[in-house]
Design a protein around this motif. Sequence first.
Motif, PDB file in Angstrom:
ATOM      1  N   LYS A 143      -1.324  -9.127  10.855  1.00 54.36           N
ATOM      2  CA  LYS A 143      -1.850  -9.837   9.688  1.00 54.36           C
ATOM      3  C   LYS A 143      -0.900 -10.929   9.213  1.00 54.36           C
ATOM      4  O   LYS A 143       0.297 -10.674   9.048  1.00 54.36           O
ATOM      5  CB  LYS A 143      -2.038  -8.865   8.509  1.00 54.36           C
ATOM      6  CG  LYS A 143      -3.020  -7.753   8.777  1.00 54.36           C
ATOM      7  CD  LYS A 143      -3.246  -6.894   7.533  1.00 54.36           C
ATOM      8  CE  LYS A 143      -4.371  -5.910   7.799  1.00 54.36           C
ATOM      9  NZ  LYS A 143      -4.749  -5.131   6.614  1.00 54.36           N
ATOM     10  N   GLU A 185       0.594  -3.548  11.492  1.00 54.26           N
ATOM     11  CA  GLU A 185       0.310  -2.195  11.003  1.00 54.26           C
ATOM     12  C   GLU A 185      -0.520  -1.371  11.970  1.00 54.26           C
ATOM     13  O   GLU A 185      -1.151  -1.893  12.886  1.00 54.26           O
ATOM     14  CB  GLU A 185      -0.308  -2.229   9.605  1.00 54.26           C
ATOM     15  CG  GLU A 185      -1.665  -2.876   9.520  1.00 54.26           C
ATOM     16  CD  GLU A 185      -2.232  -2.864   8.092  1.00 54.26           C
ATOM     17  OE1 GLU A 185      -1.463  -3.006   7.128  1.00 54.26           O
ATOM     18  OE2 GLU A 185      -3.458  -2.735   7.965  1.00 54.26           O
ATOM     19  N   GLU A 186      -0.485  -0.098  11.731  1.00 50.72           N
ATOM     20  CA  GLU A 186      -1.223   0.890  12.515  1.00 50.72           C
ATOM     21  C   GLU A 186      -2.724   0.620  12.358  1.00 50.72           C
ATOM     22  O   GLU A 186      -3.168   0.227  11.277  1.00 50.72           O
ATOM     23  CB  GLU A 186      -0.825   2.257  11.962  1.00 50.72           C
ATOM     24  CG  GLU A 186      -1.883   3.269  11.844  1.00 50.72           C
ATOM     25  CD  GLU A 186      -1.583   4.377  10.813  1.00 50.72           C
ATOM     26  OE1 GLU A 186      -1.930   5.500  11.126  1.00 50.72           O
ATOM     27  OE2 GLU A 186      -1.026   4.122   9.720  1.00 50.72           O
ATOM     28  N   MET A 188      -6.353   1.740  11.630  1.00 51.89           N
ATOM     29  CA  MET A 188      -7.044   2.877  11.026  1.00 51.89           C
ATOM     30  C   MET A 188      -8.482   2.881  11.543  1.00 51.89           C
ATOM     31  O   MET A 188      -8.975   1.866  12.027  1.00 51.89           O
ATOM     32  CB  MET A 188      -7.057   2.752   9.503  1.00 51.89           C
ATOM     33  CG  MET A 188      -5.670   2.662   8.884  1.00 51.89           C
ATOM     34  SD  MET A 188      -5.717   2.604   7.076  1.00 51.89           S
ATOM     35  CE  MET A 188      -6.298   0.948   6.752  1.00 51.89           C
ATOM     36  N   GLU A 192     -15.890   1.263   6.214  1.00 53.98           N
ATOM     37  CA  GLU A 192     -15.237   0.468   5.169  1.00 53.98           C
ATOM     38  C   GLU A 192     -16.118   0.389   3.936  1.00 53.98           C
ATOM     39  O   GLU A 192     -17.338   0.295   4.028  1.00 53.98           O
ATOM     40  CB  GLU A 192     -14.956  -0.943   5.686  1.00 53.98           C
ATOM     41  CG  GLU A 192     -13.831  -0.950   6.702  1.00 53.98           C
ATOM     42  CD  GLU A 192     -13.436  -2.364   7.127  1.00 53.98           C
ATOM     43  OE1 GLU A 192     -12.990  -3.133   6.276  1.00 53.98           O
ATOM     44  OE2 GLU A 192     -13.606  -2.670   8.313  1.00 53.98           O
ATOM     45  N   LYS A 214     -18.674  -8.370   7.897  1.00 49.75           N
ATOM     46  CA  LYS A 214     -17.766  -9.501   8.147  1.00 49.75           C
ATOM     47  C   LYS A 214     -18.041 -10.245   9.443  1.00 49.75           C
ATOM     48  O   LYS A 214     -17.788 -11.445   9.534  1.00 49.75           O
ATOM     49  CB  LYS A 214     -16.313  -9.008   8.160  1.00 49.75           C
ATOM     50  CG  LYS A 214     -15.794  -8.673   6.774  1.00 49.75           C
ATOM     51  CD  LYS A 214     -14.268  -8.624   6.749  1.00 49.75           C
ATOM     52  CE  LYS A 214     -13.722  -8.601   5.339  1.00 49.75           C
ATOM     53  NZ  LYS A 214     -13.484  -7.266   4.781  1.00 49.75           N
ATOM     54  N   GLU A 283      -7.015  -3.578   2.160  1.00 47.25           N
ATOM     55  CA  GLU A 283      -6.496  -4.773   1.494  1.00 47.25           C
ATOM     56  C   GLU A 283      -6.858  -4.759   0.024  1.00 47.25           C
ATOM     57  O   GLU A 283      -7.811  -4.093  -0.386  1.00 47.25           O
ATOM     58  CB  GLU A 283      -7.075  -6.043   2.118  1.00 47.25           C
ATOM     59  CG  GLU A 283      -8.574  -6.165   1.920  1.00 47.25           C
ATOM     60  CD  GLU A 283      -9.142  -7.556   2.166  1.00 47.25           C
ATOM     61  OE1 GLU A 283      -8.391  -8.532   2.205  1.00 47.25           O
ATOM     62  OE2 GLU A 283     -10.388  -7.636   2.306  1.00 47.25           O
TER      63      GLU A 283
HETATM   64  P1  AMP Z   1      -8.316  -7.740   5.738  1.00 51.22           P
HETATM   65  O1  AMP Z   1      -8.399  -9.233   5.627  1.00 51.22           O
HETATM   66  O2  AMP Z   1      -6.946  -7.184   5.541  1.00 51.22           O
HETATM   67  O3  AMP Z   1      -9.384  -7.044   4.950  1.00 51.22           O
HETATM   68  O4  AMP Z   1      -8.771  -7.404   7.230  1.00 51.22           O
HETATM   69  C1  AMP Z   1      -9.993  -7.844   7.736  1.00 51.22           C
HETATM   70  C2  AMP Z   1     -10.650  -6.716   8.503  1.00 51.22           C
HETATM   71  O5  AMP Z   1      -9.809  -6.292   9.558  1.00 51.22           O
HETATM   72  C3  AMP Z   1     -10.903  -5.482   7.663  1.00 51.22           C
HETATM   73  O6  AMP Z   1     -12.075  -5.530   6.932  1.00 51.22           O
HETATM   74  C4  AMP Z   1     -10.933  -4.404   8.713  1.00 51.22           C
HETATM   75  O7  AMP Z   1     -12.201  -4.366   9.341  1.00 51.22           O
HETATM   76  C5  AMP Z   1      -9.933  -4.899   9.724  1.00 51.22           C
HETATM   77  N1  AMP Z   1      -8.627  -4.267   9.481  1.00 51.22           N
HETATM   78  C6  AMP Z   1      -7.615  -4.710   8.713  1.00 51.22           C
HETATM   79  N2  AMP Z   1      -6.574  -3.859   8.721  1.00 51.22           N
HETATM   80  C7  AMP Z   1      -6.925  -2.840   9.532  1.00 51.22           C
HETATM   81  C8  AMP Z   1      -6.278  -1.637   9.971  1.00 51.22           C
HETATM   82  N3  AMP Z   1      -5.029  -1.343   9.611  1.00 51.22           N
HETATM   83  N4  AMP Z   1      -6.950  -0.841  10.811  1.00 51.22           N
HETATM   84  C9  AMP Z   1      -8.187  -1.144  11.235  1.00 51.22           C
HETATM   85  N5  AMP Z   1      -8.847  -2.250  10.868  1.00 51.22           N
HETATM   86  C10 AMP Z   1      -8.238  -3.101  10.018  1.00 51.22           C
END
Ligand code: AMP
Length: 427
Positions: A143, A185-186, A188, A192, A214, A283
């Motif tokens: 990220k 990060e790990e 998961m 959601e 998304k 997030e």
């Molecule tokens: P974010 O912008 O951080 O919400 O990430 C966008 C999308 O990536 C999220 O809605 C999740 O589908 C996926 N995502 C983010 N972090 C993780 C994680 N640690 N494990 C699995 N999927 C993730």
Amino acid sequence: MKVLVIGGGGREHAICWKLSQSPKVTELYCAPGNAGIARVAACVPLKATDVDGVVAWAKEHTMDFVVVAPDDPLALGMVDALEAAGIPAFGPRKNAAIIEASKAFSKDLMKKYGIPTAKYKTFTDLAAAEAYVEQQGAPIVVKADGLALGKGVTVAETVEEAKAALREMMAEGKFGVSGSTVVIEERMTGPEVTVLAFTDGTYLVCMPSSRDHKRAYDGDRGPNTGGMGAIAPVPGFTDELLQQCMGTIFLPTIAAMKAEGRPFQGVLYFGLMLTPDGPKVVEYNARFGDPETQAVLSLLDSDLLDIMLACRNGALHEADVRWKDAAACCLVLASGGYPVAYQSGYPISGLEEAGKSAVVFHAGTKRDEQDRIVTAGGRVLGVTATGDTLGAAIDSAYKAAKHISFTDMHFRTDIGQKSLTETEGSD
Ligand code: AMP
Ligand code: GLY
């Protein structure tokens, strides 16, 4: 009251639509707004990121309250600047908006206060980041630290994919300075859920749970977008799960921000994953989500202005916040090619007919020289319907959308379908 809303997408249309129903709002403005917002608010030609311009305009036109909706002006400190000029504003100050603006900050906060989230490490050095990925193996998540229009996350299936994402962010500057620091990060697993909450810094009121979609194509395939549709509430997000999140995530986050000397006022967005080990934070965002807001605010029965003022004034515990016992679906109609490359300027037909059975929120639209409403962005419209059941809401949204057309119009045909068959804790 004279109220100014900052922003110009579907989320801001939903906020303006709801505020325009408040008897206390005598004049409503939106900067910059769009062709749909112009039906309920007077549009002001100022960029959402023009902090000085917005403050000067709000002062000159004696605004009583300003609602700052998008992430960029919040991260730039627009609320601080408005308040310093004596104009009450809705939204977190800069030192609290960092909960979205820096993933490294939010991960450190969760670690310090024991809020469940994926294990992680932060890097500013490419070689060290690559070595960490080699050592951890795949799948793994990379990220960008800063704001990246929701596109700064790579869920990598292989070490090579993760290293390529690291190189793009850290060496090739794909997201500018937002990517010079990365969080690894790990990965998961689990469904959601989004929970938006009003907060005055101490007290918190959750809105109905919601779910974004998304990916660009059906079956959650294709590239990540700003969001192709949303439903609310999420059938599998039970009261029990809500209470669990209250205790382990929501209240601890508000308390943590206060303890850090960064009290958070406004709307806090919890992006959650219901993992086999319980709900964890994916997030935080420092604002209403888009398109979740279009679905969620469609279910609000109370006066949005009163709630926002209560958040600003530290009096949320006294506010009247009631929700319809119904479901909502927001279907995004996008420009063909979004989120990669797309054309704009195509006339849109059928808006009036669609508006008879749904609320059509505008995201990327404008009026052209011939006074036609034309496409002006990737996400163009959010056709939003409510119903007694989620199934009824989804049907209404799709039926209404049938009336609308523009060249290369693209939408997903499965918004809410997985949620319909969801049983507790599954997707
Ligand atoms: P974010 O912008 O951080 O919400 O990430 C966008 C999308 O990536 C999220 O809605 C999740 O589908 C996926 N995502 C983010 N972090 C993780 C994680 N640690 N494990 C699995 N999927 C993730
Ligand atoms: N729907 C995702 C977001 O607003 O960031």
